[in-house]
Design a protein around this motif. Structure first.
Motif, PDB file in Angstrom:
ATOM      1  N   CYS A  13      -9.517  -3.715  -7.268  1.00 25.23           N
ATOM      2  CA  CYS A  13      -9.445  -3.112  -5.938  1.00 25.23           C
ATOM      3  C   CYS A  13      -8.624  -3.950  -4.975  1.00 25.23           C
ATOM      4  N   GLN A  14      -8.334  -5.177  -5.336  1.00 26.87           N
ATOM      5  CA  GLN A  14      -7.600  -6.061  -4.441  1.00 26.87           C
ATOM      6  C   GLN A  14      -6.086  -5.922  -4.599  1.00 26.87           C
ATOM      7  N   LEU A  16      -2.547  -3.373  -5.243  1.00 24.55           N
ATOM      8  CA  LEU A  16      -1.988  -2.025  -5.165  1.00 24.55           C
ATOM      9  C   LEU A  16      -1.092  -1.739  -6.360  1.00 24.55           C
ATOM     10  N   SER A  54      -6.659   1.467   0.368  1.00 24.98           N
ATOM     11  CA  SER A  54      -6.067   0.148   0.114  1.00 24.98           C
ATOM     12  C   SER A  54      -4.818  -0.071   0.950  1.00 24.98           C
ATOM     13  N   THR A  59      -7.297  -3.644   2.079  1.00 28.13           N
ATOM     14  CA  THR A  59      -8.629  -4.123   1.738  1.00 28.13           C
ATOM     15  C   THR A  59      -8.651  -5.122   0.594  1.00 28.13           C
TER      16      THR A  59
END
Length: 107
Positions: A13-14, A16, A54, A59
């Motif tokens: 999730c960190q 892209l 994101s 985020t």
């Protein structure tokens, strides 16, 4: 295995780009996500939600605590970004279907 899935999800999730697509493998074909009063009910909707959130808020998620088993779990994570009130601690409530996330509700 459940903790491994969630660890994988949080790490991805960190980032892209192509790694967002990797996150999609964590969700079942029938997955549903509940976030900020909206429901995302297909892998395409979930992918678009992850990409938009994101990119819009830059985020980064830092897992704090995970409790659960092979059927359900709860993750507390500190989330940083360009949104008002950052950072915040959110709770991610999950249910699992096999090795995949079947539902995710963010509080």
């Amino acid at each position: 295995m459940v903790v491994g899935i969630y660890s994988y999800y949080c790490e991805r999730c960190q980032v892209l780009g192509m790694l967002i697509i990797s996150v999609m493998y964590c969700f079942s074909e029938s997955a549903i996500v509940f976030d900020e009063g909206k429901n995302y009910t297909s892998k395409k909707e979930i992918k678009n939600w992850i990409e938009k959130s994101s990119k819009e808020y830059n985020t980064v998620m830092k897992p704090i605590e995970f409790e659960g088993d092979a059927e359900k779990g709860s993750l507390k994570a500190e989330v940083f970004g360009t949104f008002p009130g950052s950072p915040v601690v959110l709770t991610y409530n999950l249910t699992f279907k096999g090795k995949h996330i079947e539902s995710l509700k963010i509080n």
